[in-house]
Motif scaffolding. Structure first.
Motif, PDB file in Angstrom:
ATOM      1  N   GLN A  94      12.922  16.746  -5.545  1.00 13.53           N
ATOM      2  CA  GLN A  94      13.702  17.802  -4.900  1.00 13.53           C
ATOM      3  C   GLN A  94      13.805  17.584  -3.388  1.00 13.53           C
ATOM      4  OE1 GLN A  94      15.370  20.421  -6.481  1.00 13.53           O
ATOM      5  NE2 GLN A  94      14.868  19.200  -8.270  1.00 13.53           N
TER       6      GLN A  94
ATOM      7  N   SER B  81      13.343  14.484  -1.779  1.00 12.54           N
ATOM      8  CA  SER B  81      13.778  13.139  -1.380  1.00 12.54           C
ATOM      9  C   SER B  81      15.296  13.067  -1.161  1.00 12.54           C
ATOM     10  CB  SER B  81      13.377  12.113  -2.443  1.00 12.54           C
ATOM     11  OG  SER B  81      11.980  12.059  -2.566  1.00 12.54           O
ATOM     12  N   LEU B  82      15.701  12.229  -0.199  1.00 12.73           N
ATOM     13  CA  LEU B  82      17.121  12.000   0.075  1.00 12.73           C
ATOM     14  C   LEU B  82      17.659  10.919  -0.863  1.00 12.73           C
ATOM     15  CD1 LEU B  82      17.097  12.047   3.975  1.00 12.73           C
ATOM     16  CD2 LEU B  82      17.964  13.827   2.460  1.00 12.73           C
ATOM     17  N   PRO B  83      18.916  11.040  -1.311  1.00 17.65           N
ATOM     18  CA  PRO B  83      19.481  10.057  -2.257  1.00 17.65           C
ATOM     19  C   PRO B  83      19.718   8.698  -1.603  1.00 17.65           C
ATOM     20  CG  PRO B  83      21.178  11.593  -1.544  1.00 17.65           C
ATOM     21  CD  PRO B  83      19.883  12.105  -0.981  1.00 17.65           C
TER      22      PRO B  83
ATOM     23  N   PHE C  15      22.565   8.152   1.124  1.00 17.20           N
ATOM     24  CA  PHE C  15      22.554   8.971   2.343  1.00 17.20           C
ATOM     25  C   PHE C  15      23.090   8.151   3.517  1.00 17.20           C
ATOM     26  CE2 PHE C  15      20.537  11.147   5.962  1.00 17.20           C
ATOM     27  CZ  PHE C  15      20.889  12.459   5.665  1.00 17.20           C
TER      28      PHE C  15
ATOM     29  N   ASP D 105      22.654   7.969   6.826  1.00 18.26           N
ATOM     30  CA  ASP D 105      21.691   7.367   7.765  1.00 18.26           C
ATOM     31  C   ASP D 105      20.547   6.755   6.958  1.00 18.26           C
ATOM     32  OD1 ASP D 105      19.876   6.725   9.740  1.00 18.26           O
ATOM     33  OD2 ASP D 105      20.300   8.514  10.944  1.00 18.26           O
ATOM     34  N   GLU D 106      20.655   5.468   6.685  1.00 17.12           N
ATOM     35  CA  GLU D 106      19.696   4.810   5.798  1.00 17.12           C
ATOM     36  C   GLU D 106      18.290   4.757   6.386  1.00 17.12           C
ATOM     37  OE1 GLU D 106      19.179   0.473   3.598  1.00 17.12           O
ATOM     38  OE2 GLU D 106      21.155   1.088   4.361  1.00 17.12           O
TER      39      GLU D 106
ATOM     40  N   ALA E 295      16.712   8.160   6.116  1.00 15.91           N
ATOM     41  CA  ALA E 295      16.393   8.443   4.711  1.00 15.91           C
ATOM     42  C   ALA E 295      15.077   7.770   4.317  1.00 15.91           C
ATOM     43  CB  ALA E 295      17.533   7.987   3.801  1.00 15.91           C
ATOM     44  N   GLN E 296      14.879   6.539   4.798  1.00 14.50           N
ATOM     45  CA  GLN E 296      13.638   5.823   4.485  1.00 14.50           C
ATOM     46  C   GLN E 296      12.428   6.522   5.099  1.00 14.50           C
ATOM     47  OE1 GLN E 296      14.194   1.796   5.816  1.00 14.50           O
ATOM     48  NE2 GLN E 296      15.467   1.213   4.056  1.00 14.50           N
TER      49      GLN E 296
ATOM     50  N   TRP F 184      12.273   9.699   5.971  1.00 13.26           N
ATOM     51  CA  TRP F 184      12.137  11.007   5.303  1.00 13.26           C
ATOM     52  C   TRP F 184      11.419  10.845   3.957  1.00 13.26           C
ATOM     53  CZ3 TRP F 184      13.355  16.088   6.481  1.00 13.26           C
ATOM     54  CH2 TRP F 184      13.341  16.998   5.407  1.00 13.26           C
ATOM     55  N   ASN F 185      11.888   9.898   3.144  1.00 14.07           N
ATOM     56  CA  ASN F 185      11.314   9.709   1.808  1.00 14.07           C
ATOM     57  C   ASN F 185       9.869   9.204   1.877  1.00 14.07           C
ATOM     58  OD1 ASN F 185      13.704  10.557   0.685  1.00 14.07           O
ATOM     59  ND2 ASN F 185      14.485   8.503   0.285  1.00 14.07           N
TER      60      ASN F 185
ATOM     61  N   VAL G 192      12.089  23.403   4.688  1.00 12.06           N
ATOM     62  CA  VAL G 192      13.180  22.580   5.229  1.00 12.06           C
ATOM     63  C   VAL G 192      13.910  23.308   6.352  1.00 12.06           C
ATOM     64  CG1 VAL G 192      15.425  21.547   4.642  1.00 12.06           C
ATOM     65  CG2 VAL G 192      13.482  21.234   3.119  1.00 12.06           C
TER      66      VAL G 192
END
Length: 338
Positions: A135, A137-139, A142, A144-145, A148-149, A151-152, A189
């Motif tokens: 829920q 995690s960014l797909p 996304f 901004d790669e 996203a890395q 963030w995840n 969030v």
């Protein structure tokens, strides 16, 4: 249809028209009633006999909220049409409320098939943690790669944090309903900003406190000292009489006993002032009358019930700003001032 979006029957009918691709068929037609409009839409879908007609499946999310529509017109017409052999229509309602049938009007209930399927969440805590990560995690797609890395990776770190796992374990034991988890994550969030780009464990703990916050205890924080004293007097009456109903006069007498013992720290209010404070508690629904008051009944002797338990009162007093020490001691005493 989602009740959070289709807030009334008119909006719901527009959504039905849109999903059935019948905007051109309806055009500028004027209908006399909701039922007539819905019947016209379903008639437009028929293509021959029962075997070749286009079946329609209505799924009503948050079904319990559709119950609050005026006269339950939407539900009545959907159930009524689904009983017709000529119209291949099925209605499925999704809700978390097990008392949903009690909320239906008689005419709606009579058209309901009374077929209910109970679905219980069967996942364990390990799967719950996996849902937590999914829920948040960014797909993969996304924009901004690099972000996203980061963030995840942070989400993975949070899922392995012992304090976060303990908090999620408490929530899991309390309820497996994923909406509670979604609320927790939404609150966490919402703290994300340009200067605070990643969620921290403290954000999740703060969100947990907010989601489980006791609304009645919050109301107590805004009461006057006199009103707090009346609640404590009711608490003692509940303890002494084992939860039996009380009236204002009993509460006033209990308050007077405290004043007589602690006259040096508390002002002795006049009875009408105390009555006004008691009525304010009634308006806030912290106190509830046992039965409907009659015209002849004296206000002082109406039987009441306190809607706060002892733990709520004590927790609220601990957070109450500048609460007199004697009042706190009175609340903590196990027996009344007899």
């Amino acid at each position: 249809m989602a009740r959070l979006l289709q807030t009334n029957d008119k909006v719901a009918l527009k959504e039905i028209t849109r999903q059935l691709h019948l905007e051109n068929v309806v055009g500028d037609k004027v209908f006399g009633s909701f039922a007539e409009n819905l019947a016209f839409l379903l008639e437009a879908l028929r293509k021959g006999d029962r075997t070749s007609s286009c079946p329609v499946l209505f799924i009503l999310d948050e079904f319990d909220l559709f119950v609050h529509h005026k006269n339950q017109t939407l539900l009545y017409n959907l159930f009524d049409i689904s009983q017709s052999a000529q119209t291949p229509v099925t209605v499925i309602g999704l809700t978390c409320r097990q008392d949903i049938l009690e909320l239906l009007e008689k005419r709606v209930k009579s058209r309901f098939s009374h077929r209910q399927i109970y679905l219980m969440n069967s996942f364990d805590f390990r799967q719950y943690i996996r849902i937590f990560k999914e829920q948040l995690s960014l797909p993969a797609g996304f924009p901004d790669e690099s972000f996203a890395q980061k963030w995840n990776k942070n989400v993975q770190h949070l899922s392995e944090d012992k304090t976060v796992q303990d908090m999620l374990q408490n929530l899991f034991r309390h309820t497996k309903d994923l909406r509670s988890l979604h609320l927790l994550l939404m609150l966490a969030v919402s703290n994300v900003t340009v200067h605070h780009p990643l969620i921290t464990a403290s954000d999740l703990h703060e969100a947990s406190k907010q989601s489980r916050m006791d609304s009645k205890a919050n109301i107590v924080h805004g009461l006057s000292v006199l009103e707090i004293c009346l609640i404590i007097a009711m608490k003692h009456l509940n303890d002494v009489y084992e939860g039996e109903p009380f009236n204002f006069q009993m509460v006033y007498n209990e308050f007077q006993k405290f004043i007589q013992r602690k006259a040096h720290c508390m002002y002795n209010f006049e009875k009408p002032v105390v009555m006004k404070a008691f009525e304010h508690l009634l308006q806030l629904e912290l106190v509830k009358p046992i039965e409907r008051p009659s015209v002849r009944a004296q206000r002082e002797y109406l039987l009441m019930k306190l809607l706060l338990d002892n733990n709520q009162i004590m927790d609220a007093l601990q957070a109450y700003p500048n609460c007199p020490t004697d009042v706190k001691q009175w609340a903590a005493s196990s027996l009344s001032w007899l």
